[in-house]
Enzyme design. Sequence first.
Site, PDB file in Angstrom:
ATOM      1  N   LYS A  36      -0.220  51.023  84.245  1.00 40.62           N
ATOM      2  CA  LYS A  36      -0.039  50.468  85.593  1.00 40.62           C
ATOM      3  C   LYS A  36       1.222  49.613  85.624  1.00 40.62           C
ATOM      4  O   LYS A  36       1.524  48.891  84.667  1.00 40.62           O
ATOM      5  CB  LYS A  36      -1.273  49.652  85.952  1.00 40.62           C
TER       6      LYS A  36
ATOM      7  N   LYS B  92      -0.746  54.340  87.385  1.00 39.22           N
ATOM      8  CA  LYS B  92      -1.121  53.599  88.589  1.00 39.22           C
ATOM      9  C   LYS B  92       0.076  52.765  89.031  1.00 39.22           C
ATOM     10  O   LYS B  92       0.608  51.961  88.265  1.00 39.22           O
ATOM     11  CB  LYS B  92      -2.323  52.696  88.340  1.00 39.22           C
TER      12      LYS B  92
ATOM     13  N   ASP C 246      -8.669  46.836  84.671  1.00 34.62           N
ATOM     14  CA  ASP C 246      -7.201  46.777  84.672  1.00 34.62           C
ATOM     15  C   ASP C 246      -6.774  45.573  83.840  1.00 34.62           C
ATOM     16  O   ASP C 246      -6.903  44.420  84.284  1.00 34.62           O
ATOM     17  CB  ASP C 246      -6.670  46.634  86.105  1.00 34.62           C
TER      18      ASP C 246
END
Length: 218
Positions: free
Chosen positions: A152, A181, A90
Amino acid sequence: MKKLSKYIDHTNLKPDAQKATIEKLCADAREWDFASVCVNPCNIPLAKQLLKGSDVMVCTVIGFPLGQNTTKIKVAETKDAYKMGCDEFDMVINIGKLKDGDTDYVRNEIKAVVKAAKGKTVKVIIETGLLTDEEKATATRLSCEAGAHFVKTCTGVSKGVATVEDIKLMKANLSGNVELKASAGIRSYADAQALIDAGASRLGTSAGMAIVTDAPKA
C-alpha cells in the site's frame, strides 16, 4: 473487471471518529457495497456488528500512523484485532529501519504480522511520500518476500499521496500474487481510474461515494 465499488476500502481513521461517524461509514459501505470499511482498532467491534450479514469486510490499521511501534506491539495489535473478528490488516512498516538499510528487520516484522493474522489479508503500508524510488522498490520486494497480500502506498497522515508513477514502480517490483493498494489523495473517479489502470486493485479513500457516483454510466 470487478465493479468499481469493490475496489474501495471506505475509510475513517480520524482521531475524533465517534460512534455516529462509524455508524454512517458502515451504512454507506452497505449501501454502496464497498470492499471494506477501514477503521481504527477500537472501532472493530462496532463495525463488525453494523456490517453483519453483508459482504463488506472490516479492515484495521497496525502500527498506525508512524510505524515506530516495536514488532511485539504490532503483533499484539494484530492478534487483538484478529480476536475481534477483523478481516484485513493494514500495517505500517518501520520506515526508519528501511532507510537505515536494515532489510532483515523490516522483512521479519512483516512476517511476524502476517503470522499473527493467521491467513487473513495483510496490506503493508510503505509510506511512499517519505521514500526514494529505490526505497519504494526495496520495500515492495520485502513485503512480497515476507508473505504480505498487498503493498500500500501511504497512510494519508504523513506527506505524500498515491500516484500513478508510484503504483507503476511498485508493480514492477511485485512477485507472486501480491496486489497493490493505492491510498491518500484519491478524490475523484478520474483519480481512481488512473490508479486502477496503473495496477492498483484496492483504493483507500474517504471519498468512495463521490468516486462511484462520478463514474460514467453504462
